[in-house]
Design an enzyme around this catalytic site. Structure first.
Site, PDB file in Angstrom:
ATOM      1  N   HIS A   1     -45.630  73.484  43.048  1.00 37.88           N
ATOM      2  CA  HIS A   1     -45.249  72.135  43.439  1.00 37.88           C
ATOM      3  C   HIS A   1     -46.143  71.502  44.509  1.00 37.88           C
ATOM      4  O   HIS A   1     -46.474  70.316  44.413  1.00 37.88           O
ATOM      5  CB  HIS A   1     -43.784  72.112  43.892  1.00 37.88           C
ATOM      6  CG  HIS A   1     -42.811  72.188  42.753  1.00 37.88           C
ATOM      7  ND1 HIS A   1     -42.618  73.332  42.015  1.00 37.88           N
ATOM      8  CD2 HIS A   1     -41.970  71.258  42.229  1.00 37.88           C
ATOM      9  CE1 HIS A   1     -41.710  73.107  41.083  1.00 37.88           C
ATOM     10  NE2 HIS A   1     -41.296  71.854  41.193  1.00 37.88           N
TER      11      HIS A   1
ATOM     12  N   ARG B   1     -52.617  47.047  41.897  1.00 41.69           N
ATOM     13  CA  ARG B   1     -51.444  47.882  41.650  1.00 41.69           C
ATOM     14  C   ARG B   1     -51.829  49.350  41.497  1.00 41.69           C
ATOM     15  O   ARG B   1     -51.134  50.235  41.998  1.00 41.69           O
ATOM     16  CB  ARG B   1     -50.703  47.393  40.399  1.00 41.69           C
ATOM     17  CG  ARG B   1     -49.376  48.101  40.166  1.00 41.69           C
ATOM     18  CD  ARG B   1     -48.563  47.430  39.085  1.00 41.69           C
ATOM     19  NE  ARG B   1     -49.223  47.478  37.786  1.00 41.69           N
ATOM     20  CZ  ARG B   1     -48.746  46.903  36.687  1.00 41.69           C
ATOM     21  NH1 ARG B   1     -47.605  46.231  36.731  1.00 41.69           N
ATOM     22  NH2 ARG B   1     -49.399  46.988  35.533  1.00 41.69           N
TER      23      ARG B   1
ATOM     24  N   TYR C   1     -51.176  55.479  36.128  1.00 43.88           N
ATOM     25  CA  TYR C   1     -51.869  54.824  35.012  1.00 43.88           C
ATOM     26  C   TYR C   1     -51.791  53.311  35.139  1.00 43.88           C
ATOM     27  O   TYR C   1     -50.998  52.772  35.913  1.00 43.88           O
ATOM     28  CB  TYR C   1     -51.285  55.280  33.674  1.00 43.88           C
ATOM     29  CG  TYR C   1     -49.961  54.643  33.324  1.00 43.88           C
ATOM     30  CD1 TYR C   1     -49.900  53.609  32.392  1.00 43.88           C
ATOM     31  CD2 TYR C   1     -48.771  55.073  33.913  1.00 43.88           C
ATOM     32  CE1 TYR C   1     -48.683  53.025  32.060  1.00 43.88           C
ATOM     33  CE2 TYR C   1     -47.558  54.488  33.588  1.00 43.88           C
ATOM     34  CZ  TYR C   1     -47.521  53.466  32.658  1.00 43.88           C
ATOM     35  OH  TYR C   1     -46.328  52.882  32.341  1.00 43.88           O
TER      36      TYR C   1
ATOM     37  N   LYS D   1     -46.449  52.968  39.252  1.00 46.17           N
ATOM     38  CA  LYS D   1     -46.775  53.135  37.828  1.00 46.17           C
ATOM     39  C   LYS D   1     -47.298  54.560  37.614  1.00 46.17           C
ATOM     40  O   LYS D   1     -48.503  54.807  37.555  1.00 46.17           O
ATOM     41  CB  LYS D   1     -47.792  52.085  37.389  1.00 46.17           C
ATOM     42  CG  LYS D   1     -47.739  51.783  35.894  1.00 46.17           C
ATOM     43  CD  LYS D   1     -48.455  50.495  35.597  1.00 46.17           C
ATOM     44  CE  LYS D   1     -48.498  50.187  34.103  1.00 46.17           C
ATOM     45  NZ  LYS D   1     -47.170  49.870  33.542  1.00 46.17           N
TER      46      LYS D   1
ATOM     47  N   ARG E   1     -49.767  76.252  38.354  1.00 49.66           N
ATOM     48  CA  ARG E   1     -48.523  75.504  38.477  1.00 49.66           C
ATOM     49  C   ARG E   1     -47.767  75.889  39.748  1.00 49.66           C
ATOM     50  O   ARG E   1     -47.196  76.975  39.850  1.00 49.66           O
ATOM     51  CB  ARG E   1     -47.636  75.735  37.249  1.00 49.66           C
ATOM     52  CG  ARG E   1     -46.438  74.785  37.205  1.00 49.66           C
ATOM     53  CD  ARG E   1     -45.533  75.058  36.016  1.00 49.66           C
ATOM     54  NE  ARG E   1     -44.483  74.065  35.930  1.00 49.66           N
ATOM     55  CZ  ARG E   1     -43.383  74.038  36.687  1.00 49.66           C
ATOM     56  NH1 ARG E   1     -43.197  74.984  37.606  1.00 49.66           N
ATOM     57  NH2 ARG E   1     -42.473  73.089  36.534  1.00 49.66           N
TER      58      ARG E   1
ATOM     59  N   LEU F   1     -40.775  47.544  38.283  1.00 47.29           N
ATOM     60  CA  LEU F   1     -42.232  47.534  38.282  1.00 47.29           C
ATOM     61  C   LEU F   1     -42.715  46.127  38.629  1.00 47.29           C
ATOM     62  O   LEU F   1     -42.179  45.148  38.111  1.00 47.29           O
ATOM     63  CB  LEU F   1     -42.767  47.935  36.907  1.00 47.29           C
ATOM     64  CG  LEU F   1     -44.291  47.993  36.797  1.00 47.29           C
ATOM     65  CD1 LEU F   1     -44.846  49.145  37.626  1.00 47.29           C
ATOM     66  CD2 LEU F   1     -44.726  48.117  35.347  1.00 47.29           C
TER      67      LEU F   1
ATOM     68  N   GLU G   1     -34.513  45.529  35.156  1.00 42.98           N
ATOM     69  CA  GLU G   1     -35.567  45.134  34.219  1.00 42.98           C
ATOM     70  C   GLU G   1     -35.277  45.789  32.879  1.00 42.98           C
ATOM     71  O   GLU G   1     -34.145  46.160  32.600  1.00 42.98           O
ATOM     72  CB  GLU G   1     -36.940  45.541  34.769  1.00 42.98           C
ATOM     73  CG  GLU G   1     -37.073  47.012  35.107  1.00 42.98           C
ATOM     74  CD  GLU G   1     -38.410  47.379  35.717  1.00 42.98           C
ATOM     75  OE1 GLU G   1     -39.335  46.552  35.670  1.00 42.98           O
ATOM     76  OE2 GLU G   1     -38.526  48.504  36.235  1.00 42.98           O
TER      77      GLU G   1
END
Length: 276
Positions: A99, A49, A30, A143, A97, A199, A175
């Site tokens: 992996h 990014r 995101y 991110k 579902r 980040l 951070e």
């Protein structure tokens, strides 16, 4: 108005599949873009990014950079957004579902706007914070949707009556739960290097650029919690927080308990980057 699966639709028409890998694996990425005066702020840096994160997690983006930017600008226009944020999320798609990466799933894009006022009160008066061990994984530079440790850290701050948690790994400050951190020591600006442990914040990047333009000495170097508590100033940087002073850490006042002069100087210059 939202953008979802290649169309602009009302929020109540957005239906997330229970088989979306973002839902049950956090398998997605995101970005949060700041909007000032109806325009995307530092759009290229955010897109850089996003593309880097997608590459690192092996997620094929469904649109080109130009297409993404056009979608976000159209979304801003349709929502008449002047000041706020745009949230953009891409998951690996819908699949049973399991992996391993699915062979046939198509990435799912979701984007929407939020009216978010500038944090003028906290910029002016500062916030209080506490320190806490950094329990996150070792790819904090990506991110992704895997934010539960950040959520727990932020809630821990609120439970203790402060606004932010400053994270550290065995005494080395990294951070915060939702922002980058900088300190001022003897006139020099220090912040953790942009490696895998933090980040690579867009506001962080802008602030470092501004500091160098003002001839403020900058050192991207890790520092300890002891150095943090002895700092002349401390402040966080982030898309929604801009440059917000930290005036108390673990109950101890920083900069006499008031925002320091370098934080104020940087914030004033930061505002000039988007003020018309």
């Amino acid at each position: 108005m939202y953008f979802f699966k290649n169309e602009f639709i009302p929020a109540h028409d957005v239906h997330i599949s229970p088989n979306d890998r973002g839902y049950y694996f956090g398998d997605g990425i995101y970005e949060v873009f700041r909007v000032y005066h109806g325009e995307l702020y530092e759009c290229d840096a955010h897109m850089d990014r996003l593309e880097r994160t997608a590459l690192e997690v092996k997620l094929t983006l469904p649109y080109s950079r130009e297409q993404f930017v056009n979608i976000l600008r159209e979304l801003i226009s349709r929502n008449s957004l002047t000041e706020g944020t745009v949230y953009l999320q891409i998951t690996r798609g819908e699949a049973s579902r399991a992996h391993p990466f699915p062979q046939t799933a198509e990435p799912v894009t979701l984007a929407y706007c939020n009216e978010v006022p500038r944090p003028l009160a906290t910029i002016q008066h500062g916030i209080r914070a506490v320190t806490q061990p950094d329990i996150r994984w070792l790819r904090c530079d990506l991110k992704t949707l895997n934010l539960l440790p950040n959520v727990l850290a932020k809630q821990a701050a609120l439970d203790r009556g402060v606004q932010e948690v400053i994270l550290h790994r065995e005494g080395i400050v990294t951070e915060c739960s939702a922002s980058n951190l900088m300190i001022v020591s003897q006139g020099e600006l220090l912040t953790h290097p942009a490696n895998n442990l933090i980040l690579h914040g867009i506001t962080r990047l802008v602030v470092l650029r501004i500091a160098r333009s003002l001839s403020i000495p900058v050192r991207e170097e890790a520092f300890t919690t002891d150095a943090l508590l002895q700092a002349d100033e401390a402040f966080i940087t982030g898309t929604t927080m801009e440059i917000t002073p930290v005036v108390e850490i673990d109950g101890r006042p920083i900069a006499g308990g008031t925002p320091g002069p370098i934080a104020r100087q940087l914030q004033a210059e930061f505002e000039r980057t988007f003020t018309k």
